[in-house]
Design a protein around this motif. Structure first.
Motif, mmCIF file in Angstrom:
data_model
loop_
_atom_site.group_PDB
_atom_site.id
_atom_site.type_symbol
_atom_site.label_atom_id
_atom_site.label_comp_id
_atom_site.label_asym_id
_atom_site.label_seq_id
_atom_site.Cartn_x
_atom_site.Cartn_y
_atom_site.Cartn_z
ATOM 1 N N PRO A 216 -0.401 -42.057 -15.726
ATOM 2 C CA PRO A 216 -0.266 -42.097 -14.262
ATOM 3 C C PRO A 216 0.915 -41.233 -13.804
ATOM 4 N N ILE A 217 0.655 -40.324 -12.878
ATOM 5 C CA ILE A 217 1.697 -39.431 -12.353
ATOM 6 C C ILE A 217 1.781 -39.616 -10.834
ATOM 7 N N GLU A 218 2.997 -39.721 -10.330
ATOM 8 C CA GLU A 218 3.215 -39.828 -8.887
ATOM 9 C C GLU A 218 4.088 -38.662 -8.428
ATOM 10 N N MET A 271 1.048 -38.380 3.972
ATOM 11 C CA MET A 271 0.804 -36.953 4.177
ATOM 12 C C MET A 271 1.287 -36.102 3.009
ATOM 13 N N ASN A 272 2.101 -36.718 2.122
ATOM 14 C CA ASN A 272 2.711 -35.889 1.079
ATOM 15 C C ASN A 272 2.866 -36.613 -0.267
ATOM 16 N N ARG A 273 2.173 -37.728 -0.432
ATOM 17 C CA ARG A 273 2.309 -38.488 -1.683
ATOM 18 C C ARG A 273 0.991 -38.436 -2.459
ATOM 19 N N TYR A 274 1.102 -38.028 -3.733
ATOM 20 C CA TYR A 274 -0.076 -37.892 -4.582
ATOM 21 C C TYR A 274 0.058 -38.812 -5.797
ATOM 22 N N GLU A 275 -1.035 -39.447 -6.165
ATOM 23 C CA GLU A 275 -1.082 -40.234 -7.393
ATOM 24 C C GLU A 275 -2.313 -39.787 -8.174
ATOM 25 N N VAL A 276 -2.103 -39.514 -9.464
ATOM 26 C CA VAL A 276 -3.208 -39.055 -10.303
ATOM 27 C C VAL A 276 -3.063 -39.671 -11.687
ATOM 28 N N LYS A 277 -4.183 -40.027 -12.281
ATOM 29 C CA LYS A 277 -4.176 -40.517 -13.657
ATOM 30 C C LYS A 277 -4.687 -39.394 -14.552
ATOM 31 N N ALA A 278 -3.741 -38.699 -15.165
ATOM 32 C CA ALA A 278 -4.100 -37.603 -16.067
ATOM 33 C C ALA A 278 -4.631 -38.188 -17.366
#
Length: 367
Positions: A216-218, A271-278
Motif C-alpha cells: 500500500p502506497i499513499e 484533490m491531491n491524495r492518492y492511494e494505490v496497492k502496488a
C-alpha cells in the motif's frame, strides 16, 4: 532393463553423475522425487529403491552395498582467482543396505531391489545453483557404493559406484500478515518543502515463492505542478560469496511490475491524495531467471529487497526499500494436514504417557 512401465518413478538420465545401465535408482511408488516430507516443517527423509539387473554372464561381485548421501557447497571463481575456489562438504550420511551373509565372501548378484531410507537433519539448506557472474551452488547426491575385489579369478571387476543428484527443498508454514503495517524505508532527494508527502508499507517480511507482495502506497501532492509519471516495483536478489577476505558481490532484478500515473485514482473527497496497492508476483516460471530462496551459509549468502520507485514530473523520484526473506511456502491445505498430523501424534504420545503413569502408580500401590 527397467521392470515397470511407469517411467515417472525413474529419475532422468541427466540427473546421474556416474551411471551404469544395469544399476539404477527409482523413486518410491507414487512419488516423483527422493525427498519425503517438508524439510524445515516436519521430519524428512530421503527414500528410494536401488535396482540391480546384471546379466548372468556378468554379475555384480560384491560383499557390501552402501548408500551414501552427501551435500556440498561449491563456488568456482575465475581462472585468475582459482586458488579461492570453495568445495566444502556440508553433510555425509552412510548406510549399509546389503551385506554378504558370509563376511568377506563376494556374492554374484544379478537381480536385486534394495529399498533405502535416510533421515535428514532439520538444518540443511536448499539446493540451488547460479552461474553468472560466478558459479555457485549447494547440491546433494546419492551414491551407491559397492565393496569389490580389484580382480576375481584373474578378471577385472566392473562398476564401483553409481551416483545421482538428489535435490533438497526447505519449506515454511504459510506466513500470516502482521496486524500493524511495517513501514518501508523511504529516500528522496527533494525536501518536504516542495510539497510531496508519502508513505509505503508491507504487512509481512517473509514471502513464499509463487505468492504475491502487496504494497500500500499513499501519496499527497501538495504542489499541484507535481504529478506521478510511473511507479516501478521490483524484487532485487543479492548474492554474496565469501572466502576469508575475498568477497564477490552482485545483484539482479528477478521480478518486476509497473503502474502508470494515469492508472492512479484520487481518494474520494480529495484533490491531491492518492492511494494505490502496488503488487508484485513471485512466480519463478514467469521470470527470466528463477527466484532463489534466501540462504545464509558459511560461504554463500542470498538475500532480497523489495524496492519501489515513484517517478515524479517536476520533482525528483522517491525510493522505498525493505529487506525481506524469500522461502518455499506450503499451501494452506498442506499446512493444515501437517498441523493435524502433529495434533494426532501429540495426542497419541500423551495417551501412552498416561497409560505408563497409571501402570507405574498401580505397581507402586501393589508393592
Amino acid at each position: 532393463m527397467k521392470d515397470h512401465l511407469d517411467l515417472s518413478i525413474y529419475p532422468p538420465k541427466s540427473q546421474y553423475k556416474h551411471s551404469c545401465k544395469n544399476i539404477f535408482f527409482s523413486y518410491l511408488p507414487n512419488n516423483t522425487n527422493f525427498q519425503q516430507g517438508y524439510l524445515g516443517v516436519q521430519q524428512t527423509k530421503i527414500a528410494g529403491i536401488l535396482h540391480i539387473r546384471k546379466p548372468i554372464t556378468n554379475p555384480l561381485l560384491t560383499d557390501k552395498i552402501e548408500i551414501i548421501f552427501t551435500g556440498k557447497e561449491f563456488v568456482k571463481w575465475s581462472d585468475v582467482e582459482i586458488c579461492n575456489n570453495i568445495n566444502k562438504k556440508i553433510i555425509e550420511l552412510s548406510y549399509i543396505i546389503w551385506e554378504s551373509s558370509i563376511k568377506g565372501v563376494y556374492q554374484k548378484i544379478t537381480d536385486l531391489d534394495l529399498p533405502f531410507e535416510i533421515p535428514l537433519p532439520d538444518d540443511l539448506p536448499d539446493s540451488f545453483s547460479f552461474k553468472q557472474p560466478v558459479k555457485a551452488q549447494i547440491s546433494y547426491a546419492l551414491k551407491a557404493k559397492f565393496s569389490k575385489p580389484t580382480k576375481y579369478f584373474g578378471l577385472k571387476c566392473g562398476v564401483k559406484k553409481v551416483s545421482i543428484l538428489c535435490p533438497i527443498t526447505r519449506w515454511n508454514l504459510p506466513v500470516r500478515p502482521t496486524l500493524q503495517p511495517i513501514p518501508m524505508n523511504g529516500r528522496r532527494s527533494i525536501p518536504l518543502s516542495e510539497g510531496v508527502e508519502y508513505v509505503a508499507n508491507l504487512d509481512q517480511t517473509i514471502f513464499g515463492i509463487g505468492n504475491s507482495i502487496t504494497i500500500p502506497i499513499e501519496l499527497i501532492l501538495v504542489n499541484m505542478r507535481v504529478y506521478v509519471k510511473k511507479i516501478k516495483i521490483f524484487l532485487k536478489e543479492y548474492h554474496q560469496l565469501i572466502k576469508k577476505k575475498f568477497i564477490h558481490y552482485d545483484s539482479e532484478k528477478v521480478a518486476k511490475s509497473e503502474i502508470y500515473g494515469d492508472q492512479l485514482m484520487l481518494v474520494s473527497g480529495t484533490m491531491n491524495r492518492y492511494e494505490v496497492k502496488a503488487g508484485l508476483d513471485l512466480v519463478s516460471n514467469n521470470q527470466r531467471k528463477p527466484i532463489l530462496p534466501s540462504v545464509r551459509s558459511d560461504h554463500i549468502v542470498i538475500w532480497h529487497k523489495v524496492i519501489v520507485k515513484v517517478i515524479l514530473c517536476n520533482a525528483s523520484k522517491i525510493k522505498f526499500e525493505k529487506e525481506i526473506k524469500i522461502v518455499n511456502s506450503l499451501c494452506e491445505e498442506d499446512a493444515l494436514m501437517i498441523t493435524e498430523e502433529r495434533r494426532k501424534s501429540n495426542w497419541s504420545n500423551w495417551s501412552k504417557m498416561d497409560k505408563l503413569s497409571a501402570k507405574a502408580v498401580y505397581n507402586l500401590s501393589i508393592n
